[in-house]
Design a protein around this motif. Structure first.
Motif, PDB file in Angstrom:
ATOM      1  N   ALA A  44      -7.919 -23.584  94.258  1.00  0.00           N
ATOM      2  CA  ALA A  44      -6.562 -23.456  94.797  1.00  0.00           C
ATOM      3  C   ALA A  44      -6.352 -22.089  95.440  1.00  0.00           C
ATOM      4  CB  ALA A  44      -5.533 -23.688  93.695  1.00  0.00           C
ATOM      5  N   PHE A  45      -6.794 -21.039  94.771  1.00  0.00           N
ATOM      6  CA  PHE A  45      -6.658 -19.690  95.333  1.00  0.00           C
ATOM      7  C   PHE A  45      -7.423 -19.564  96.651  1.00  0.00           C
ATOM      8  CE2 PHE A  45      -5.376 -18.342  91.005  1.00  0.00           C
ATOM      9  CZ  PHE A  45      -4.254 -17.593  91.341  1.00  0.00           C
ATOM     10  N   SER A  46      -8.644 -20.105  96.687  1.00  0.00           N
ATOM     11  CA  SER A  46      -9.430 -20.016  97.918  1.00  0.00           C
ATOM     12  C   SER A  46      -8.774 -20.809  99.037  1.00  0.00           C
ATOM     13  CB  SER A  46     -10.852 -20.519  97.669  1.00  0.00           C
ATOM     14  OG  SER A  46     -10.849 -21.897  97.317  1.00  0.00           O
ATOM     15  N   ALA A  47      -8.210 -21.982  98.728  1.00  0.00           N
ATOM     16  CA  ALA A  47      -7.535 -22.777  99.760  1.00  0.00           C
ATOM     17  C   ALA A  47      -6.305 -22.060 100.299  1.00  0.00           C
ATOM     18  CB  ALA A  47      -7.139 -24.142  99.181  1.00  0.00           C
ATOM     19  N   VAL A  48      -5.551 -21.437  99.398  1.00  0.00           N
ATOM     20  CA  VAL A  48      -4.361 -20.701  99.833  1.00  0.00           C
ATOM     21  C   VAL A  48      -4.759 -19.494 100.681  1.00  0.00           C
ATOM     22  CG1 VAL A  48      -2.420 -19.313  99.012  1.00  0.00           C
ATOM     23  CG2 VAL A  48      -2.946 -21.493  97.920  1.00  0.00           C
ATOM     24  N   CYS A  49      -5.823 -18.793 100.248  1.00  0.00           N
ATOM     25  CA  CYS A  49      -6.302 -17.649 101.042  1.00  0.00           C
ATOM     26  C   CYS A  49      -6.716 -18.088 102.438  1.00  0.00           C
ATOM     27  CB  CYS A  49      -7.479 -16.977 100.338  1.00  0.00           C
ATOM     28  SG  CYS A  49      -7.016 -16.059  98.859  1.00  0.00           S
ATOM     29  N   LEU A  50      -7.448 -19.210 102.516  1.00  0.00           N
ATOM     30  CA  LEU A  50      -7.878 -19.711 103.813  1.00  0.00           C
ATOM     31  C   LEU A  50      -6.685 -20.132 104.658  1.00  0.00           C
ATOM     32  CD1 LEU A  50     -10.075 -20.514 105.787  1.00  0.00           C
ATOM     33  CD2 LEU A  50     -10.341 -22.670 104.542  1.00  0.00           C
ATOM     34  N   LEU A  87     -10.588 -30.181  98.239  1.00  0.00           N
ATOM     35  CA  LEU A  87      -9.877 -31.112  99.124  1.00  0.00           C
ATOM     36  C   LEU A  87      -8.431 -31.286  98.674  1.00  0.00           C
ATOM     37  CD1 LEU A  87     -10.238 -33.057 101.532  1.00  0.00           C
ATOM     38  CD2 LEU A  87     -10.691 -34.857  99.876  1.00  0.00           C
ATOM     39  N   ALA A  88      -8.230 -31.397  97.371  1.00  0.00           N
ATOM     40  CA  ALA A  88      -6.867 -31.554  96.848  1.00  0.00           C
ATOM     41  C   ALA A  88      -6.008 -30.349  97.186  1.00  0.00           C
ATOM     42  CB  ALA A  88      -6.919 -31.755  95.332  1.00  0.00           C
ATOM     43  N   ALA A  89      -6.579 -29.141  97.076  1.00  0.00           N
ATOM     44  CA  ALA A  89      -5.821 -27.939  97.394  1.00  0.00           C
ATOM     45  C   ALA A  89      -5.543 -27.825  98.885  1.00  0.00           C
ATOM     46  CB  ALA A  89      -6.587 -26.710  96.905  1.00  0.00           C
ATOM     47  N   ALA A  90      -6.483 -28.271  99.703  1.00  0.00           N
ATOM     48  CA  ALA A  90      -6.296 -28.172 101.150  1.00  0.00           C
ATOM     49  C   ALA A  90      -5.207 -29.108 101.648  1.00  0.00           C
ATOM     50  CB  ALA A  90      -7.615 -28.466 101.863  1.00  0.00           C
ATOM     51  N   PHE A  91      -5.165 -30.333 101.118  1.00  0.00           N
ATOM     52  CA  PHE A  91      -4.191 -31.339 101.564  1.00  0.00           C
ATOM     53  C   PHE A  91      -2.967 -31.421 100.651  1.00  0.00           C
ATOM     54  CE2 PHE A  91      -7.770 -33.339 103.938  1.00  0.00           C
ATOM     55  CZ  PHE A  91      -7.145 -33.415 105.170  1.00  0.00           C
ATOM     56  N   GLY A 150      -4.437 -29.032  93.375  1.00  0.00           N
ATOM     57  CA  GLY A 150      -3.317 -29.471  94.207  1.00  0.00           C
ATOM     58  C   GLY A 150      -2.000 -28.829  93.805  1.00  0.00           C
ATOM     59  N   VAL A 151      -1.726 -28.774  92.502  1.00  0.00           N
ATOM     60  CA  VAL A 151      -0.453 -28.225  92.032  1.00  0.00           C
ATOM     61  C   VAL A 151      -0.364 -26.728  92.300  1.00  0.00           C
ATOM     62  CG1 VAL A 151       0.923 -27.757  89.974  1.00  0.00           C
ATOM     63  CG2 VAL A 151      -0.084 -30.016  90.307  1.00  0.00           C
ATOM     64  N   LEU A 203       2.227 -24.672  94.690  1.00  0.00           N
ATOM     65  CA  LEU A 203       3.100 -23.593  94.220  1.00  0.00           C
ATOM     66  C   LEU A 203       2.863 -22.300  94.998  1.00  0.00           C
ATOM     67  CD1 LEU A 203       2.908 -24.170  90.364  1.00  0.00           C
ATOM     68  CD2 LEU A 203       4.875 -24.601  91.844  1.00  0.00           C
ATOM     69  N   LEU A 204       1.600 -21.944  95.173  1.00  0.00           N
ATOM     70  CA  LEU A 204       1.286 -20.707  95.881  1.00  0.00           C
ATOM     71  C   LEU A 204       1.555 -20.827  97.370  1.00  0.00           C
ATOM     72  CD1 LEU A 204      -2.067 -19.692  94.146  1.00  0.00           C
ATOM     73  CD2 LEU A 204       0.225 -18.814  93.699  1.00  0.00           C
ATOM     74  N   GLY A 205       1.500 -22.067  97.862  1.00  0.00           N
ATOM     75  CA  GLY A 205       1.728 -22.269  99.287  1.00  0.00           C
ATOM     76  C   GLY A 205       3.186 -22.307  99.676  1.00  0.00           C
ATOM     77  N   GLY A 206       4.082 -22.107  98.707  1.00  0.00           N
ATOM     78  CA  GLY A 206       5.502 -22.052  99.029  1.00  0.00           C
ATOM     79  C   GLY A 206       6.193 -23.386  99.018  1.00  0.00           C
ATOM     80  N   ARG A 207       5.506 -24.421  98.570  1.00  0.00           N
ATOM     81  CA  ARG A 207       6.136 -25.739  98.511  1.00  0.00           C
ATOM     82  C   ARG A 207       6.466 -26.069  97.064  1.00  0.00           C
ATOM     83  NH1 ARG A 207       5.727 -28.421 103.291  1.00  0.00           N
ATOM     84  NH2 ARG A 207       4.115 -27.739 104.737  1.00  0.00           N
TER      85      ARG A 207
END
Length: 906
Positions: free
Chosen positions: A33-39, A166-170, A204-205, A209-213
């Motif tokens: 999740a952290f890596s997806a948010v960073c990307l 994939l879950a973190a990206a989508f 995904g969760v 949360l980190l993505g602002g949603r």
């Protein structure tokens, strides 16, 4: 301090537990999740800078320059630091899960993250979802190397990392799980599914949360909910067919693009820079919405485009994606597939709305996303769920199913197979033909190929004795036991500690051994064993069951198993006897450190044999396994022949009473068989027997046999330690005295040590005495492991007598000037170390022309009650069998004769 402790714990209990898998899955989900948010934020920030810069500076100059510079930098980063980070990354993950030696590590993850961020910021029309999948998988692979586990567990964690990525990206946890099951691992086992669900859910969760949603799964891409009616089915079928056709063309174009770039023979940085430069030129002359790929997709879905804009977007995305992907730029195909699908669906939606006016083009755009994604990646279920999780609109389910399934069938008909598999084939990797012996490695277990009996050393042995043990053996290492429990392992490398530390000769073995060795259980397959051997750079692994060591497995054993698999060879030749059949059994708690087998048949000798077994079991903390064998005709099947077991059960119940009295676990069983020896050997193998105690007559009338049919077969084929007992002639009064299992207890005399070759030992207060004739013991010795095995049994066996006296002797020929006393001195040291109470031991040689003559004369002259024989070497063992030494001694004396043969390797 934490890392060494964790590694030591895993080395001791290495098999992946469910708790460990869940903990790793949780960590993997968080890291993914952290890596997806960073990307996401990194590429978004750089992308915003690029879009804003194109509005300030001339777009035709700024966009190509950014594409050229960022593309070269991303390609250089990948080429110099981690070539595995090129492309989508999903083929690499799939290859790794198929046991192809493709590198996945933290370094690959970091390089992929940075290079994908730069690539997406350059304006190249690729997505961040594919790279996030590889980043999650690579992070999980790195973690599995840090915390060593089995190959199967490592594959499950890599799959969980990919699903979490994939879950973190989508922001679609269910889609992450389904992608693992549908495309990557294709495994529905409980552990795989469980870890994938946990990692994907957390990924995904946390990303949301980190993505602002918020945790609400509604992206609000549409202002109103979708609608669906039956008359629209033909339009969705048309959408599915077109998506399948164009997706097949798209996949073919991707492969041709890769081949074209390879024909240019230029480096990766130049290829990516070229793709970025051309993309920048094309996008500079397109509408502003085309400069942001994510914005373009939402622009189409929100219904703000018209048919010509959607067509231009489709054509531009189609060609630019082929251009970008073929260069090897670190980026994925998920986002381009969704944009292409949304454009295609939007065009069909406009056409339907003009004809029927039923549904909005937005519904068709969303259905088109799933259809095109399904056809490109060949994952229809994942495609349906991704779009549904992004919208949470149930009205979309049927349109998505119709479009996605139709497009998948059409695309698979035109271009069968997975795109990622074809991309691997381009790189010379065929995952369908990886490891021709993989089946053997996954089907065969440590129990199937291990050496069932192992030479072990006692933890209290001196280093001098250890050096002698290595000099007598071809083995390069020995397991170390203490009271039957595995406590360490010693190898030739450990012997260097003796020289480096200037250790004294009497230093105990525990000072130089490697404590807490890595072990496996009998059920672990060979791939797990091979992984541990390679992971810890060792050549052997003890096989343990509970606290007992039941075998050892080496690299040579695995190579032999691999060769047998390649040659379709098995080690059993000729007709095999029908297996014996267990008709009765009882089980006690399995709390011992080993098992001792006692085949019982004759009630008159069974009492003595059982008490001998009990003495050994108490000394070694063993369990007793009592076996009663019933013979049936070879014309009848053992499993189908009715037999009477009343008498046998009465005899076995006596053994159980004995066990309860002395608090020794006693297991019993009755087997029906065609062959007694075969039934005994089956029991030894199935119950992991460490020692077998058998009675024998002392002579046989069968031609070509030494001990008799049964004993000869067992002594040749059983690899466990063996004790053969020929009971001496006993007066009738003593037999009557023996039958009720005497329970007289003797007081414990004070422990003392006498000088020279004398050792005090006294009888145990716990064991009844079967006969007062077990008081004087003669032990002929010539050295070697079997003589050592006999000496180790003595402290337990002599408790069967009252004030026992032991004579250790060595037969030497008259031609020898002086007998060698070193062997007898070593035996004294072993007895001193193993003593628990006091007895008298004298070491004295005897002169004779042969071993048989010397022992018989000594017994008949001094009237020893028991003679204990231990073969000194393998050659001596063969001499004992072929030369009839034990049979000759047993026939020549009226005393009890005990033959001890140590465990031998397969």
């Amino acid at each position: 301090m934490l890392l060494p402790f964790l590694n030591q714990y895993i080395r001791t209990v290495w098999q992946p537990r469910r708790g460990l898998a869940i903990a790793q899955a949780c960590i993997i989900g968080l890291v993914a999740a952290f890596s997806a948010v960073c990307l996401k934020f990194g590429s978004g920030w750089l992308g915003t800078w690029r879009v804003q810069g194109s509005q300030v500076l001339p777009a035709w100059l700024f966009l190509p320059a950014v594409g050229l510079g960022f593309g070269f930098l991303a390609g250089l980063l990948v080429q110099r630091l981690a070539p595995e980070a090129s492309g989508s990354g999903i083929p690499h993950v799939k290859a790794s899960l198929a046991n192809v030696p493709v590198k996945l590590s933290w370094r690959v993850a970091i390089v992929k993250l940075l290079s994908a961020m730069i690539t997406l910021a350059s304006g190249i029309t690729l997505g961040r979802q594919g790279p996030t999948v590889q980043v999650g998988a690579a992070l999980a692979a790195g973690m599995s190397r840090w915390v060593p586990t089995s190959p199967d567990h490592r594959r499950q964690m890599i799959a969980a990392g990919a699903g979490a990525g994939l879950a973190a990206a989508f922001n679609a946890p269910i889609a992450g799980v389904l992608f693992v099951v549908e495309e990557l691992l294709q495994d529905l086992s409980g552990l795989t599914l469980g870890t994938a669900i946990i990692a994907s859910f957390i990924g995904g969760v946390v990303s949301r949360l980190l993505g602002g949603r918020s945790l609400l799964l509604n992206l609000e891409l549409t202002q109103s909910s979708s609608s669906f009616s039956i008359i629209e089915i033909p339009f969705y079928l048309v959408l599915g067919v077109l998506a399948g056709l164009l997706a097949a063309l798209f996949n073919h174009g991707l492969i041709e693009s890769i081949k074209t770039y390879r024909r240019l023979h230029v480096s990766l940085p130049i290829r990516v820079a070229l793709a970025g430069f051309i993309s920048g030129i094309v996008v500079a002359f397109l509408p502003l919405s085309f400069r942001d790929n994510t914005g373009l997709r939402e622009f189409v879905i929100a219904g703000q485009a018209n048919a010509p804009i959607a067509a231009i977007a489709f054509l531009a995305q189609f060609l630019l994606t082929l251009l970008a992907f073929g260069s090897g730029a670190p980026g994925g195909l998920f986002a381009p597939s969704l944009i292409l699908g949304s454009c295609l669906g939007y065009i069909i939606g406009i056409f339907e709305f003009q004809l029927l006016g039923l549904a909005s083009p937005t519904t068709y755009a969303l259905a088109g996303m799933g259809a095109f994604f399904s056809a490109v990646s060949k994952v229809p279920i994942t495609a349906i769920v991704i779009v549904f999780e992004m919208t949470t609109d149930f009205n979309l389910v049927l349109p998505l199913m119709i479009g996605s399934v139709t497009s998948y069938l059409v695309a698979d008909k035109l271009m069968p197979g997975s795109l990622y598999t074809k991309l691997l084939n381009l790189s010379g990797i065929n995952i369908e033909n990886v490891s021709p012996v993989e089946g053997a490695f996954t089907k065969l277990t440590a129990k199937d190929v291990m050496q069932r009996r192992v030479e072990t050393l006692d933890a209290e042995m001196s280093v001098e004795e250890v050096v002698q043990a290595f000099s007598r053996s071809h083995h390069r290492g020995f397991p170390v036991v203490e009271q039957g429990k595995l406590v360490g392992i010693v190898t030739q490398t450990d012997l260097l500690k003796i020289r480096d530390r200037n250790l004294a000769k009497d230093t105990p073995l525990r000072e130089i051994m490697t404590s807490q060795p890595v072990t496996v259980t009998p059920t672990h397959n060979l791939s797990n064993v091979l992984y541990l051997l390679d992971r810890h750079q060792i050549s052997r692994l003890p096989v343990v069951e509970g606290q007992r060591i039941i075998g050892i497995i080496t690299r040579a054993d695995i190579i032999r198993a691999e060769a047998d698999s390649l040659n379709c060879h098995t080690r059993e030749h000729g007709p095999q006897p029908e297996p014996s059949y267990v008709v009765y059994q009882t089980r006690s708690p399995s709390i011992g450190r080993g098992r001792l087998l006692v085949p019982v048949a004759n009630p008159e000798t069974a009492a003595t044999l059982l008490q001998m077994a009990a003495a050994i079991a108490r000394d070694r903390h063993y369990e007793i396994e009592c076996l009663q064998v019933i013979l049936v005709s070879r014309q009848k099947s053992p499993a189908e022949t009715p037999v009477r077991t009343a008498k046998s059960r009465r005899l076995l119940r006596n053994a159980e009473v004995l066990g309860k009295k002395w608090k020794i676990p006693v297991h019993t069983q009755i087997r029906v068989t065609h062959d007694i020896a075969h039934a005994i050997l089956e029991t030894i193998k199935e119950r992991h027997i460490d020692l077998i105690l058998m009675g024998w007559k002392g002579s046989t009338s069968t031609p070509g046999r030494i001990f008799g049919d049964v004993v000869d077969t067992v002594i040749r084929q059983a690899t466990c330690e063996m004790v053969l007992v020929k009971l001496g002639k006993t007066p009738e009064s003593i037999i009557n005295h023996q039958r009720p299992f005497l329970t007289h207890l003797f007081p414990i005399p004070p422990l003392s040590h006498s000088p020279s070759h004398y050792l005090p030992i006294a009888p145990s207060p716990h064991l009844p005495l079967p006969s007062p004739q077990f008081n004087s013991w003669l032990v002929p010795m010539a050295g070697g492991p079997n003589a050592r095995a006999a000496i180790k049994l003595l402290p337990a066996l002599v408790t069967l007598g009252n004030d026992p006296k032991i004579r250790l002797t060595r037969v030497f020929k008259p031609s020898e000037s002086e007998p060698d006393m070193k062997i007898l001195e070593e035996a004294i040291r072993i007895l001193v170390r193993r003593q628990k109470s006091s007895s008298t031991v004298v070491a004295a040689p005897v002169q004779a022309d042969s071993v048989t003559e010397g022992v018989i004369n000594l017994v008949n002259t001094e009237h020893y009650d028991v003679v204990v024989l231990g073969a000194s070497r393998e050659g001596m063992l063969q001499q004992a069998i072929k030369g009839n030494i034990p049979e000759a001694i047993a026939s020549g004396v009226d005393s009890t004769v005990i033959l001890v043969r140590g465990a031998i390797n397969n």
